[in-house]
Design a protein around this motif. Structure first.
Motif, PDB file in Angstrom:
ATOM      1  N   ARG A 785       1.896  70.406  -2.826  1.00 24.79           N
ATOM      2  CA  ARG A 785       1.332  70.803  -1.454  1.00 24.79           C
ATOM      3  C   ARG A 785       1.932  72.288  -1.482  1.00 24.79           C
ATOM      4  O   ARG A 785       2.776  72.652  -1.881  1.00 24.79           O
ATOM      5  N   ASN A 786       1.020  73.093  -0.977  1.00 29.58           N
ATOM      6  CA  ASN A 786       1.460  74.607  -0.420  1.00 29.58           C
ATOM      7  C   ASN A 786       2.563  74.486   0.489  1.00 29.58           C
ATOM      8  O   ASN A 786       2.634  73.457   1.331  1.00 29.58           O
ATOM      9  N   GLU A 787       3.429  75.304   0.667  1.00 25.37           N
ATOM     10  CA  GLU A 787       4.426  75.455   1.683  1.00 25.37           C
ATOM     11  C   GLU A 787       3.920  75.321   2.766  1.00 25.37           C
ATOM     12  O   GLU A 787       4.784  75.038   3.832  1.00 25.37           O
ATOM     13  N   ASP A 788       2.738  75.856   3.268  1.00 25.05           N
ATOM     14  CA  ASP A 788       2.348  75.764   4.624  1.00 25.05           C
ATOM     15  C   ASP A 788       1.741  74.519   4.921  1.00 25.05           C
ATOM     16  O   ASP A 788       1.734  74.069   6.402  1.00 25.05           O
ATOM     17  N   GLU A 789       1.647  73.205   3.949  1.00 29.47           N
ATOM     18  CA  GLU A 789       1.286  71.985   4.230  1.00 29.47           C
ATOM     19  C   GLU A 789       2.309  71.186   5.036  1.00 29.47           C
ATOM     20  O   GLU A 789       3.398  71.439   4.479  1.00 29.47           O
ATOM     21  N   ALA A 790       1.752  69.957   5.524  1.00 23.91           N
ATOM     22  CA  ALA A 790       2.589  69.166   6.203  1.00 23.91           C
ATOM     23  C   ALA A 790       3.663  68.479   5.312  1.00 23.91           C
ATOM     24  O   ALA A 790       3.343  68.080   4.025  1.00 23.91           O
ATOM     25  N   LYS A 791       4.921  68.291   5.646  1.00 21.30           N
ATOM     26  CA  LYS A 791       6.098  67.526   4.922  1.00 21.30           C
ATOM     27  C   LYS A 791       5.588  65.960   5.138  1.00 21.30           C
ATOM     28  O   LYS A 791       5.204  65.571   6.003  1.00 21.30           O
ATOM     29  N   PRO A 792       5.832  65.274   4.085  1.00 23.23           N
ATOM     30  CA  PRO A 792       5.607  63.739   4.342  1.00 23.23           C
ATOM     31  C   PRO A 792       6.793  63.261   5.305  1.00 23.23           C
ATOM     32  O   PRO A 792       7.908  63.699   5.272  1.00 23.23           O
ATOM     33  N   GLU A 793       6.404  62.095   5.767  1.00 21.56           N
ATOM     34  CA  GLU A 793       7.243  61.383   6.645  1.00 21.56           C
ATOM     35  C   GLU A 793       8.137  60.440   5.947  1.00 21.56           C
ATOM     36  O   GLU A 793       8.011  59.987   5.134  1.00 21.56           O
ATOM     37  N   GLN A 794       9.178  60.242   6.719  1.00 22.98           N
ATOM     38  CA  GLN A 794      10.276  59.291   6.141  1.00 22.98           C
ATOM     39  C   GLN A 794      10.547  59.463   4.755  1.00 22.98           C
ATOM     40  O   GLN A 794      10.200  58.526   4.074  1.00 22.98           O
ATOM     41  N   ALA A 795      11.001  60.660   4.228  1.00 25.30           N
ATOM     42  CA  ALA A 795      11.264  61.045   2.990  1.00 25.30           C
ATOM     43  C   ALA A 795      12.580  61.568   2.449  1.00 25.30           C
ATOM     44  O   ALA A 795      12.922  62.223   3.556  1.00 25.30           O
ATOM     45  N   LEU A 796      13.207  61.120   1.550  1.00 27.94           N
ATOM     46  CA  LEU A 796      14.404  62.037   1.101  1.00 27.94           C
ATOM     47  C   LEU A 796      14.142  63.254   0.722  1.00 27.94           C
ATOM     48  O   LEU A 796      12.996  63.455   0.027  1.00 27.94           O
ATOM     49  N   GLU A 802      12.915  77.393  -4.988  1.00 29.02           N
ATOM     50  CA  GLU A 802      11.800  77.586  -3.916  1.00 29.02           C
ATOM     51  C   GLU A 802      11.155  76.394  -3.738  1.00 29.02           C
ATOM     52  O   GLU A 802      10.034  76.381  -2.847  1.00 29.02           O
ATOM     53  N   VAL A 803      11.252  75.293  -4.536  1.00 27.42           N
ATOM     54  CA  VAL A 803      10.468  73.976  -4.443  1.00 27.42           C
ATOM     55  C   VAL A 803      11.178  73.112  -3.581  1.00 27.42           C
ATOM     56  O   VAL A 803      12.275  72.645  -3.882  1.00 27.42           O
ATOM     57  N   GLU A 804      10.369  72.600  -2.601  1.00 27.71           N
ATOM     58  CA  GLU A 804      11.006  71.530  -1.696  1.00 27.71           C
ATOM     59  C   GLU A 804      10.525  70.054  -2.312  1.00 27.71           C
ATOM     60  O   GLU A 804       9.399  69.779  -2.729  1.00 27.71           O
ATOM     61  N   VAL A 805      11.431  69.120  -2.648  1.00 30.70           N
ATOM     62  CA  VAL A 805      11.201  68.040  -3.239  1.00 30.70           C
ATOM     63  C   VAL A 805      11.192  66.847  -2.253  1.00 30.70           C
ATOM     64  O   VAL A 805      12.027  66.697  -1.655  1.00 30.70           O
ATOM     65  N   PHE A 806      10.290  66.018  -2.088  1.00 30.87           N
ATOM     66  CA  PHE A 806      10.108  64.916  -1.244  1.00 30.87           C
ATOM     67  C   PHE A 806      10.038  63.577  -2.055  1.00 30.87           C
ATOM     68  O   PHE A 806       9.083  63.543  -3.027  1.00 30.87           O
ATOM     69  N   LEU A 807      10.790  62.484  -1.703  1.00 28.96           N
ATOM     70  CA  LEU A 807      10.635  61.299  -2.236  1.00 28.96           C
ATOM     71  C   LEU A 807      10.226  60.169  -0.927  1.00 28.96           C
ATOM     72  O   LEU A 807      11.061  59.597  -0.174  1.00 28.96           O
ATOM     73  N   PRO A 808       9.034  59.939  -0.613  1.00 28.20           N
ATOM     74  CA  PRO A 808       8.633  58.984   0.566  1.00 28.20           C
ATOM     75  C   PRO A 808       9.145  57.859   0.257  1.00 28.20           C
ATOM     76  O   PRO A 808       9.100  57.383  -0.779  1.00 28.20           O
ATOM     77  N   LEU A 809       9.734  57.116   1.280  1.00 26.02           N
ATOM     78  CA  LEU A 809      10.352  55.854   1.102  1.00 26.02           C
ATOM     79  C   LEU A 809       9.525  54.619   1.452  1.00 26.02           C
ATOM     80  O   LEU A 809       9.656  53.392   1.046  1.00 26.02           O
ATOM     81  N   LYS A 810       8.274  55.130   2.128  1.00 26.06           N
ATOM     82  CA  LYS A 810       7.302  53.972   2.345  1.00 26.06           C
ATOM     83  C   LYS A 810       6.858  53.120   1.345  1.00 26.06           C
ATOM     84  O   LYS A 810       6.541  53.696   0.140  1.00 26.06           O
ATOM     85  N   GLY A 811       6.979  51.880   0.992  1.00 29.61           N
ATOM     86  CA  GLY A 811       6.660  50.993   0.005  1.00 29.61           C
ATOM     87  C   GLY A 811       7.384  51.140  -1.165  1.00 29.61           C
ATOM     88  O   GLY A 811       7.253  50.465  -2.064  1.00 29.61           O
TER      89      GLY A 811
END
Length: 883
Positions: A785-796, A802-811
């Protein structure tokens, strides 16, 4: 040539075979190429007294690393091997064996005893050479020397006679260090001083023809039998009126004078000191200044001499007890107080040294010391680390004349003969008649020279001096001396002044100083402690490369190191890693023929590993230039294990197992090039495994052996800063994903979606490397995702540059269940930590527990503390998500 390696590396099957291959190829021989730059090391010759110990293993490994590296750099290298006859040490060993037979050397006589000593030498010399072969040293065995061989003996006699003719060797009665066990004189540096609890005995000396007495204090009451004066400081007002008067020596009732000498410290004891010129070096000098009688009270056998009243024939320690009792009975004993002072002991047998007046041979040191000091202060010789310059200069600036005669039979016999007419002949050849009276009944001096006398000539005697041999002209001066800090005064200083005196040049330009190898607790390895580690046992169990790498990576210049089993295990694991990685590469090189150059249009990962190889090549070379061998070895280790094995080999699988033939060929070419160059970098440190693997590589001509292959050099065309930065970012992202997954206990086989948010300029890079990131992070699908796009919810979350790393926990994870699991784990960790803290806070435990047990408990507490911190951080993150 087979490209297949056995599935498991077996050093026992490889190492002897490889060493014989090197010997058969004569690869160790120095070729003496005219005009070629040389690199020369003379081995610190091990004593022919037994087996090599761990210190020898370190010393020779360091030398071998340097010599193999310089040989690969194309220098004309000579590593000259040899052994030392080790006079006192070897004679003691032979005498111990004789004693087991109920014999002494005197029972055999000099000639028969020397036959026994030569047999001992042959046996243990052979053992030492075999052990050096096992270690993998690449000495030029065709030039091997022994300090008692014909050439070295000729050099010794030439130096002795030359110094004698110039008045720099003389014979006289002087104070020496005497070992009553070895029955020989010792030089100052053969005496080890250790602090010892003793007593200070205060004795009253009654006045003669004047009322009163004078009190002196001594740690050795038995030496009072040899007193010839009492000295006071001329400025001490307490005794000014007594100077020139006489006192009565208690027990023997001998009159002695009271003298004034500035050496006396008014603040020590009573300010008056007994003077025993024949049994104390400082008293000897005072005795010479005041022309005092030199009375020998203790003989060479440690017994009180004749003429010493009722004490004659007593052992010196027994006499001490009797004398103190008699002083007490006679009313001369003032008091006895506890006192701690340094006591000299024989380095070889540990017997307490007896300072003794004796007729010996000496080297006059002042004229020789000056040039040796200048050579170092002017920078012609440098110590590495530089801090060892100070003890060298301190020793040389305060040096005393060197006692070189030893009252033993094994060694270089002093070339002096005595005629009944009183004439003494010192000669290069054995004389047949006295030049004064013509008599032929000449007797050679029975003494031999200090072992260090011949060792001092080692850098040039081994090359053929006093002859002007081609080797001497080509390879002298040598390049570097590798040695432990414990023999800087014994050996290094003497080689410097002897070379300057006889070669008119320095013996070497660098002195690379290493420390001692201690046990895991930091104790010196010794038989008495039973904590020695036999290097041959380590080699038999794990291989020579494992031992070498453990020793090299464990040391830094001049510092001691601890030899730990876990470090040996780590080095063995590295050997296995090298082997397994090489097997993978070789399995993919069936039918491959190396090209003259790397293929064009390399991919980012290829350009990155070549840049890393180039960087480690430059770094390793620079570290070796500065004698930072431990750091150099660690640099190669980090590159091979992390960059090559953990990253590039994994990356290569995408290319090798893909559909594109061009990509496969490019990957094979890079894998081959990097492995082959990495083996060259590894070779000085781990010569056996690197040579064995290299011999299996496909080659088109070139050298027969890795050990004579060129050392890698820095290549400007391989520098690729962009590839380096881009791959570093990709690897940082992978690390971040792995850490997030590990934090919630996800196994490699459990996929999980990952979202990366990054600036638009990085999205192309991340898209190109997405297959690689998905494979090595063990994630499922990675979404960009581009840095302007939304962050995933409920994620570590984590940040990788400069890279944000998200680990969504759902499922993927039950949030409540995971929080509960982490809280339980935290409770368990805190209980364990509390137990450790309680032990470490228990004074009884800290005083009684062995050091290794305390250290283990400290490490346990530290590890628990680190785990606790990580758990608290992870719980804090999950609590935020729950909220």
């Amino acid at each position: 040539m087979s490209v297949n390696l056995p599935s498991v590396y077996d050093p026992e099957k490889v190492e002897d075979k490889i060493y014989q291959f090197w010997l058969a190829g004569d690869f160790f021989r120095a070729l003496r190429v005219k005009g070629k730059k040389t690199f020369t090391i003379v081995i610190p010759p091990p004593n022919v007294t037994g087996s090599l110990h761990m210190g020898h293993a370190l010393d020779n490994t360091i030398q071998d690393v340097l010599i193999r590296w310089r040989r690969m750099q194309g220098l004309d290298t000579l590593w000259l091997p040899g052994t030392d006859h080790a006079g006192i040490a070897t004679q003691n060993k032979v005498e111990e064996h004789l004693a087991a037979e109920g014999l002494t050397r005197h029972d055999l006589g000099r000639e028969k005893f020397l036959e026994r000593a030569w047999k001992w030498k042959e046996e243990y010399h052979g053992r030492i050479v075999r052990q050096l072969h096992k270690l993998g040293v690449s000495c030029d065995w065709s030039r091997e020397r022994f300090t008692l061989d014909e050439g070295c003996s000729r050099a010794v006699r030439e130096v002795f006679v030359s110094l004698y003719e110039r008045g720099l060797i003389y014979r006289g009665n002087y104070m020496i260090n005497w070992c009553t066990r070895c029955h020989t004189a010792l030089s100052d540096i053969e005496v080890e001083h250790e602090e010892k609890a003793s007593t200070l005995t205060h004795i009253s000396y009654p006045g003669v023809s004047w009322e009163g007495s004078i009190t002196v204090a001594t740690t050795r009451p038995e030496t009072m039998l040899g007193d010839t004066a009492v000295a006071v400081n001329p400025e001490d007002p307490r005794y000014r009126d007594l100077i020139g008067r006489r006192v009565l020596l208690p027990l023997l009732n001998r009159e002695i004078p009271i003298i004034a000498d500035a050496y006396v410290d008014p603040a020590f004891g009573s300010g008056a000191v007994k003077i025993t010129p024949a049994h104390d070096p400082n008293d000897f000098e005072i005795g010479r200044r005041h022309n005092l009688e030199m009375v020998v009270a203790i003989g060479e056998n440690g017994l009180i001499t004749e003429g010493m009243g009722p004490y004659a024939g007593m052992d010196r320690y027994a006499a001490r007890r009797v004398i103190v009792d008699d002083l007490k009975k006679g009313g001369y004993l003032q008091k006895i107080e506890d006192y701690t002072h340094a006591v000299g002991h024989c380095q070889r047998c540990g017997t307490e040294i007896e300072p003794l007046l004796s007729l010996q041979w000496f080297v006059c040191m002042q004229p020789l010391a000056g040039p040796a000091i200048e050579a170092v202060t002017q920078g012609r010789i440098s110590f590495v680390p530089e801090r060892f310059t100070r003890p060298y200069l301190h020793w040389m600036e305060n040096i005393r004349d060197w006692c070189i005669s030893r009252q033993i039979w094994w060694g270089h016999r002093i070339p002096a003969w005595y005629c009944p007419c009183g004439e003494m002949i010192v000669s290069r050849q054995d004389p047949v008649a006295c030049p004064s009276c013509g008599g032929e009944k000449l007797e050679q001096d029975p003494d031999v020279l200090d072992t260090w006398f011949s060792s001092a000539l080692w850098p040039f005697s081994t090359l053929g001096w006093p002859e002007k041999t081609p080797d001497l002209e080509h390879y002298f001066p040598t390049s570097v001396l590798v040695t432990g800090y414990d023999i800087i005064t014994f050996w290094v200083s003497r080689m410097i002044f002897m070379s300057l005196e006889f070669m008119k040049d320095i013996p070497f330009s660098h002195v690379a100083v290493h420390g001692l190898v201690r046990d895991a607790q930091g104790r010196k390895m010794s038989k008495s402690l039973g904590n020695g580690v036999d290097p041959l046992e380590v080699i038999e169990a794990f291989g020579a490369d494992t031992l070498r790498f453990t020793l090299v990576t464990g040391q830094s210049p001049g510092s001691d190191q601890r030899f730990r089993p876990e470090n040996v295990a780590a080095s063995r694991n590295f050997s296995n890693k090298i082997w397994n990685a090489s097997r993978y590469v070789l399995m993919n090189l069936e039918g491959y023929r190396p090209a003259a150059a790397l293929p064009p249009d390399l991919e980012r990962r290829d350009r990155w590993i070549l840049d890393r190889l180039n960087d480690v090549t430059a770094k390793t070379t620079a570290l070796l230039e500065n004698y930072e061998l431990g750091e150099a070895a660690r640099a190669v280790y980090d590159f091979f294990w992390r960059d090559f094995c953990d990253w590039y080999i994994e990356l290569s699988k995408l290319g090798l197992y893909g559909e594109e033939e061009k990509t496969k060929e490019r990957t094979r070419a890079v894998l081959y090039f990097v492995l082959e160059q990495a083996l060259r970098l590894l070779h000085p440190f781990m010569p056996f495994i690197s040579e064995e693997i290299w011999q299996h590589l496909p080659r088109s001509g070139g050298p027969e052996a890795l050990m004579v292959a060129p050392w890698p050099s820095f290549a400007a065309e391989l520098v690729d800063e962009r590839a380096r930065k881009e791959m570093e970012l990709v690897m940082e992202v992978i690390h971040a994903i792995r850490n997030l997954r590990q934090g919630i206990g996800l196994s490699r086989g459990t996929p999980s979606p990952v979202v990366l948010r990054a600036p638009a300029r990085l999205l192309t890079l991340l898209e190109e490397e997405r297959p690689f990131m998905e494979k090595l992070s063990w994630a499922g699908e990675i979404t960009l995702r581009n840095e302007d796009e939304a962050k995933p919810e409920q994620a570590l979350t984590a940040l990788a540059a400069e890279v944000e790393v998200f680990l969504p926990l759902k499922g993927v994870l039950d949030l409540e269940q995971e929080i509960g699991r982490l809280q339980k784990e935290l409770q368990d960790i805190e209980k364990e930590r509390a137990k450790s803290l309680a032990k470490l806070g228990n004074e009884d435990f800290m005083q009684k527990a062995p050091l290794e047990v305390i250290e283990k408990e400290r490490r346990k507490e530290e590890e628990c503390g680190q785990k606790r911190s990580k758990l608290l951080l992870r719980l804090e993150e999950l609590e935020k998500l729950r909220a």
